[in-house]
Design a protein around this motif. Structure first.
Motif, PDB file in Angstrom:
ATOM      1  N   ASP A 175       8.246  19.149-114.885  1.00 37.51           N
ATOM      2  CA  ASP A 175       9.008  19.999-115.820  1.00 37.51           C
ATOM      3  C   ASP A 175      10.480  20.096-115.426  1.00 37.51           C
ATOM      4  OD1 ASP A 175       6.756  20.459-117.282  1.00 37.51           O
ATOM      5  OD2 ASP A 175       6.246  22.350-116.287  1.00 37.51           O
ATOM      6  N   GLN A 176      10.789  19.801-114.162  1.00 31.76           N
ATOM      7  CA  GLN A 176      12.180  19.848-113.714  1.00 31.76           C
ATOM      8  C   GLN A 176      12.954  18.586-114.104  1.00 31.76           C
ATOM      9  OE1 GLN A 176       9.619  20.640-111.589  1.00 31.76           O
ATOM     10  NE2 GLN A 176       9.957  22.855-111.659  1.00 31.76           N
ATOM     11  N   ALA A 177      12.239  17.520-114.503  1.00 29.30           N
ATOM     12  CA  ALA A 177      12.905  16.255-114.842  1.00 29.30           C
ATOM     13  C   ALA A 177      12.582  15.861-116.280  1.00 29.30           C
ATOM     14  CB  ALA A 177      12.485  15.169-113.858  1.00 29.30           C
ATOM     15  N   PHE A 178      11.839  14.748-116.471  1.00 31.30           N
ATOM     16  CA  PHE A 178      11.552  14.285-117.828  1.00 31.30           C
ATOM     17  C   PHE A 178      10.714  15.282-118.627  1.00 31.30           C
ATOM     18  CE2 PHE A 178      12.176   9.685-116.382  1.00 31.30           C
ATOM     19  CZ  PHE A 178      13.400   9.587-117.006  1.00 31.30           C
ATOM     20  N   GLY A 179       9.979  16.144-117.923  1.00 31.58           N
ATOM     21  CA  GLY A 179       9.155  17.136-118.619  1.00 31.58           C
ATOM     22  C   GLY A 179       9.954  18.290-119.180  1.00 31.58           C
ATOM     23  N   ASN A 180      11.224  18.402-118.813  1.00 28.27           N
ATOM     24  CA  ASN A 180      12.085  19.471-119.302  1.00 28.27           C
ATOM     25  C   ASN A 180      12.458  19.215-120.765  1.00 28.27           C
ATOM     26  OD1 ASN A 180      14.698  20.874-119.870  1.00 28.27           O
ATOM     27  ND2 ASN A 180      14.416  21.599-117.762  1.00 28.27           N
ATOM     28  N   ALA A 181      12.327  20.256-121.603  1.00 31.32           N
ATOM     29  CA  ALA A 181      12.603  20.108-123.039  1.00 31.32           C
ATOM     30  C   ALA A 181      14.049  19.704-123.297  1.00 31.32           C
ATOM     31  CB  ALA A 181      12.288  21.416-123.764  1.00 31.32           C
ATOM     32  N   LEU A 182      14.985  20.207-122.469  1.00 34.71           N
ATOM     33  CA  LEU A 182      16.393  19.865-122.655  1.00 34.71           C
ATOM     34  C   LEU A 182      16.664  18.388-122.341  1.00 34.71           C
ATOM     35  CD1 LEU A 182      18.109  23.029-121.090  1.00 34.71           C
ATOM     36  CD2 LEU A 182      17.946  22.423-123.514  1.00 34.71           C
ATOM     37  N   ILE A 183      15.982  17.895-121.284  1.00 37.06           N
ATOM     38  CA  ILE A 183      16.122  16.478-120.943  1.00 37.06           C
ATOM     39  C   ILE A 183      15.594  15.614-122.081  1.00 37.06           C
ATOM     40  CG2 ILE A 183      15.124  14.664-119.487  1.00 37.06           C
ATOM     41  CD1 ILE A 183      17.402  15.815-118.107  1.00 37.06           C
ATOM     42  N   LYS A 184      14.440  16.015-122.618  1.00 33.57           N
ATOM     43  CA  LYS A 184      13.860  15.259-123.732  1.00 33.57           C
ATOM     44  C   LYS A 184      14.820  15.242-124.920  1.00 33.57           C
ATOM     45  CE  LYS A 184       8.951  15.975-122.721  1.00 33.57           C
ATOM     46  NZ  LYS A 184       7.673  16.542-123.210  1.00 33.57           N
ATOM     47  N   GLU A 185      15.401  16.408-125.174  1.00 32.07           N
ATOM     48  CA  GLU A 185      16.338  16.511-126.308  1.00 32.07           C
ATOM     49  C   GLU A 185      17.564  15.626-126.071  1.00 32.07           C
ATOM     50  OE1 GLU A 185      19.097  19.893-128.555  1.00 32.07           O
ATOM     51  OE2 GLU A 185      17.545  20.492-127.130  1.00 32.07           O
ATOM     52  N   MET A 186      18.068  15.614-124.826  1.00 28.87           N
ATOM     53  CA  MET A 186      19.249  14.823-124.515  1.00 28.87           C
ATOM     54  C   MET A 186      18.962  13.324-124.675  1.00 28.87           C
ATOM     55  SD  MET A 186      21.453  14.602-120.954  1.00 28.87           S
ATOM     56  CE  MET A 186      20.232  13.533-120.176  1.00 28.87           C
ATOM     57  N   PHE A 187      17.849  12.868-124.090  1.00 27.59           N
ATOM     58  CA  PHE A 187      17.531  11.445-124.181  1.00 27.59           C
ATOM     59  C   PHE A 187      17.164  11.035-125.602  1.00 27.59           C
ATOM     60  CE2 PHE A 187      17.144  11.555-119.524  1.00 27.59           C
ATOM     61  CZ  PHE A 187      17.725  10.327-119.202  1.00 27.59           C
ATOM     62  N   THR A 188      16.525  11.941-126.323  1.00 29.07           N
ATOM     63  CA  THR A 188      16.217  11.644-127.720  1.00 29.07           C
ATOM     64  C   THR A 188      17.501  11.423-128.505  1.00 29.07           C
ATOM     65  OG1 THR A 188      14.182  12.968-127.637  1.00 29.07           O
ATOM     66  CG2 THR A 188      15.086  12.476-129.820  1.00 29.07           C
ATOM     67  N   GLY A 189      18.490  12.258-128.231  1.00 27.10           N
ATOM     68  CA  GLY A 189      19.788  12.102-128.896  1.00 27.10           C
ATOM     69  C   GLY A 189      20.472  10.801-128.509  1.00 27.10           C
ATOM     70  N   ILE A 190      20.389  10.459-127.213  1.00 28.28           N
ATOM     71  CA  ILE A 190      21.016   9.220-126.738  1.00 28.28           C
ATOM     72  C   ILE A 190      20.377   8.000-127.396  1.00 28.28           C
ATOM     73  CG2 ILE A 190      21.333   7.719-124.730  1.00 28.28           C
ATOM     74  CD1 ILE A 190      21.615  10.261-123.038  1.00 28.28           C
ATOM     75  N   PHE A 191      19.036   7.968-127.408  1.00 26.60           N
ATOM     76  CA  PHE A 191      18.353   6.795-127.946  1.00 26.60           C
ATOM     77  C   PHE A 191      18.396   6.724-129.466  1.00 26.60           C
ATOM     78  CE2 PHE A 191      16.199   6.903-123.725  1.00 26.60           C
ATOM     79  CZ  PHE A 191      16.625   5.648-123.305  1.00 26.60           C
ATOM     80  N   SER A 192      18.676   7.865-130.087  1.00 26.51           N
ATOM     81  CA  SER A 192      18.862   7.811-131.545  1.00 26.51           C
ATOM     82  C   SER A 192      20.185   7.116-131.892  1.00 26.51           C
ATOM     83  CB  SER A 192      18.851   9.228-132.137  1.00 26.51           C
ATOM     84  OG  SER A 192      19.968   9.979-131.665  1.00 26.51           O
ATOM     85  N   VAL A 193      21.136   7.184-130.970  1.00 24.59           N
ATOM     86  CA  VAL A 193      22.433   6.538-131.177  1.00 24.59           C
ATOM     87  C   VAL A 193      22.343   5.044-130.872  1.00 24.59           C
ATOM     88  CG1 VAL A 193      24.839   6.422-130.391  1.00 24.59           C
ATOM     89  CG2 VAL A 193      23.717   8.647-130.677  1.00 24.59           C
ATOM     90  N   ILE A 194      21.575   4.694-129.828  1.00 25.88           N
ATOM     91  CA  ILE A 194      21.485   3.278-129.428  1.00 25.88           C
ATOM     92  C   ILE A 194      20.160   2.656-129.868  1.00 25.88           C
ATOM     93  CG2 ILE A 194      23.041   3.566-127.468  1.00 25.88           C
ATOM     94  CD1 ILE A 194      20.578   3.609-125.653  1.00 25.88           C
ATOM     95  N   ASP A 195      19.607   3.182-130.951  1.00 22.26           N
ATOM     96  CA  ASP A 195      18.342   2.648-131.470  1.00 22.26           C
ATOM     97  C   ASP A 195      18.588   1.300-132.159  1.00 22.26           C
ATOM     98  OD1 ASP A 195      15.816   2.210-132.347  1.00 22.26           O
ATOM     99  OD2 ASP A 195      15.823   3.752-133.900  1.00 22.26           O
ATOM    100  N   PHE A 196      19.018   0.332-131.352  1.00 22.93           N
ATOM    101  CA  PHE A 196      19.289  -1.005-131.855  1.00 22.93           C
ATOM    102  C   PHE A 196      18.808  -1.975-130.783  1.00 22.93           C
ATOM    103  CE2 PHE A 196      22.173  -4.697-132.466  1.00 22.93           C
ATOM    104  CZ  PHE A 196      21.786  -5.014-133.763  1.00 22.93           C
ATOM    105  N   PRO A 197      17.948  -2.930-131.131  1.00 22.53           N
ATOM    106  CA  PRO A 197      17.307  -3.783-130.123  1.00 22.53           C
ATOM    107  C   PRO A 197      18.245  -4.378-129.081  1.00 22.53           C
ATOM    108  CG  PRO A 197      16.331  -4.182-132.264  1.00 22.53           C
ATOM    109  CD  PRO A 197      17.470  -3.226-132.489  1.00 22.53           C
ATOM    110  N   LEU A 198      19.357  -4.941-129.511  1.00 22.19           N
ATOM    111  CA  LEU A 198      20.251  -5.589-128.550  1.00 22.19           C
ATOM    112  C   LEU A 198      20.871  -4.589-127.585  1.00 22.19           C
ATOM    113  CD1 LEU A 198      22.022  -8.259-130.802  1.00 22.19           C
ATOM    114  CD2 LEU A 198      19.980  -8.489-129.379  1.00 22.19           C
ATOM    115  N   LEU A 199      21.186  -3.394-128.069  1.00 22.06           N
ATOM    116  CA  LEU A 199      21.729  -2.355-127.194  1.00 22.06           C
ATOM    117  C   LEU A 199      20.676  -1.884-126.195  1.00 22.06           C
ATOM    118  CD1 LEU A 199      23.872  -0.115-129.598  1.00 22.06           C
ATOM    119  CD2 LEU A 199      24.694  -1.583-127.740  1.00 22.06           C
TER     120      LEU A 199
END
Length: 560
Positions: free
Chosen positions: A162-186
């Protein structure tokens, strides 16, 4: 946007995440080191059976990589063997293909993570640390293996907590990052960069598997990052070939080309059939539990590497031809002496390096024997191939210095059981270098006598020939003892040395007797006595070479 409190939580979670990744990588290094040391003899046997059969080569590559848990280490080792001329490009290519398959074992292991498994691994980590305090080398090695395996799962647990990937804020941050780079080559580029930075595709894949298992990343995104990780792992090999010969650079290029082609093929397929691919993997491992989610990624990693190998295995020769076209032979211009069987890249595989050092010493011994034979022949006939003697002596001197430097580097990475062998090699190198010097002295004596038109009497020639024959016979016995670890040769070596010692006394006495009688000129005396004394010293050095298998200093006296 995140509030100040949320930003602090994010920073804390990122620190936990980095700590987990760090512990995971340390565990991987511990495990790889322990497996390499414990499986060293097995790897040497595997490499000793390398043949032109491509399928067998793939098996060797997969087996060695599964043993050491690092395709990068295998690649670096292969580059060293090719650089030393021990392995052909075709053999190296099939081994590299197999290495990519062998490295998938780590991903499968990571995917098996669950609470019960974690408890066992935590116990292994604790037991491994305790075993590290024991005195026995084998127990310490087992402790290193256990602690490495345990730390891998400690790191994974920290990453998924819960202190790392299990943290809701971390999930939200990475979800936001991967929504921006959701392109195969990137996504592939992310995999390349991340793997290049940590220099381990196994570790990169392990992190991706954990992210999918905790819901931080979707499976469709993870597939492209895993593909990029397979290209990123080539960076280590590309760096390792810097300064190496053309063939070594070709191995790195083949490894890179192999993974790029495989990545391109799978990228095209997944890009077009993205959802069907996800559905297929989900059907193979249904369920929403963490293990099922993780197994989908690890199995894809296995499928990718096995399929790419099967597709490209028939085109090994084409890959080799391509590498030769890109990297021509012009780089092989004369650049001074080089070791034949040893390369600094072998430091990544100490057990293999030890075997190659022995082979290099055996080559040095053959040069010393050849120079001694040529120079003694010059004493009897007055002529010899001086250029050959000079060339051999230069190689002997170079090998002594270069191999000593290599052994100093290697000595910090070997197990305690190999320390005595390293010590023996240092002494053998010194003995062979001194034999080379004596051979040059014999040749110089022959040349000087020829210039002064001095010739030994027939009696003196006959006496010297007997002593020369005994010393030359010792080379064969010493070589058999050293190369084959043949202890049965040692008494014969001692008998020869005793015979040479007696000859020295007898020949010296007879020489002085001839001087007294006036049947021998005083002008010949310094040349004759120097030759006799030199032969006796060569015999002493050969005894040291033979007895090095029993005593690091090479001295036989402690064993009589």
């Amino acid at each position: 946007m995140f509030t100040p409190d949320e930003i602090m939580q994010l920073i804390q979670s990122l620190i936990w995440l980095l700590a987990g990744v760090g512990i995971f990588i340390v565990g991987m290094n511990f495990l790889s080191d322990a497996l390499e040391k414990s499986a060293g003899n097995g790897m040497k046997r595997l490499l000793g059976k390398i043949v032109s059969n491509r399928i067998f080569g793939v098996g060797v590559g997969a087996g060695v990589t599964a043993l050491v848990q690092s395709s990068s280490a295998t690649s670096v080792m292969v580059i060293g063997l090719v650089n030393a001329g021990v392995m052909t490009l075709v053999q190296a290519t099939s081994i590299i293909m197999g290495a990519n398959i062998g490295t998938t074992i780590t991903g499968v292991l990571v995917a098996l993570k669950n609470d019960y498994f974690n408890m066992v691994m935590y116990f292994l980590a604790f037991a491994g640390v305790m075993m590290g305090f024991m005195k026995k080398e084998k127990v310490k090695l087992a402790g290193l293996l256990c602690s490495g395996l345990g730390l891998i799962f400690v790191g994974l647990e920290i990453m998924s907590s819960d202190q790392a990937f299990g943290n809701a804020l971390i999930k939200e941050m990475f979800t936001g990052i991967f929504s921006v780079i959701d392109f195969p080559l990137l996504l592939i580029l992310v995999g390349v960069i991340f793997t290049a930075l940590i220099q381990s595709s196994s570790a990169a894949t392990g992190v991706v598997i954990t992210m999918v298992g905790t819901g931080v990343m979707g499976l469709d995104l993870a597939l492209f990052i895993v593909l990029g990780a397979n290209i990123g792992t080539c960076v280590t090999a590309l760096l390792a070939c810097a300064g190496a010969n053309a063939n070594s650079k070709r191995v790195a290029l083949i490894h890179f080309t192999f993974n790029v082609i495989g990545t391109a093929l799978f990228t095209a397929i997944i890009w077009i059939f993205r959802q069907p691919t996800v559905d297929l993997l989900t059907a193979i491992f249904p369920g929403s539990d963490q293990m099922s989610l993780q197994m989908r990624v690890s199995v894809f990693h296995v499928i990718f590497n096995v399929t790419t190998t099967l597709l490209l295995l028939p085109f090994v020769n084409q890959l080799v031809h391509f590498s030769k076209a890109v990297i021509p032979e012009k780089e092989t211009a004369e650049k001074g002496h080089a070791l034949r069987f040893v390369d600094d890249h072998m430091l990544a595989m100490p057990s293999v390096a030890m075997a190659q050092v022995k082979q290099e010493i055996e080559y040095m011994l053959s040069l010393a024997a050849e120079n001694t034979r040529l120079s003694l022949s010059a004493l009897q006939t007055g002529s010899a191939d001086g250029n050959r003697i000079t060339e051999n002596e230069e190689i002997i001197d170079f090998t002594n210095g270069a191999l000593t430097t290599f052994l100093i580097k290697l000595s910090s990475q070997i197990s305690a059981s190999d320390e005595a062998t390293i010590g023996a090699y240092f002494h053998v190198l010194n003995d062979l270098e001194r034999i080379g010097d004596h051979a040059v002295n014999f040749y110089d004596i022959a040349q000087e006598m020829r210039q002064k038109e001095l010739v030994y009497s027939d009696e003196a020639k006959s006496e010297l020939q007997s002593m020369c024959d005994a010393v030359l016979s010792m080379f064969a016995v010493a070589r058999t003892a050293f190369e084959n670890q043949n202890f049965g040769c040692l008494p014969e070596l001692t008998r020869y040395e005793d015979q040479v010692d007696e000859m020295k006394k007898s020949l010296t006495a007879k020489h002085y007797a001839r001087l007294s009688e006036g049947s021998c000129s005083v002008t010949h005396s310094p040349y004759y006595t120097s030759t006799v004394m030199g032969l006796e010293r060569v015999a002493d050095h050969l005894v040291n070479v033979g007895y090095s298998i029993q005593n690091p200093t090479g001295s036989q006296k402690e064993h009589l």
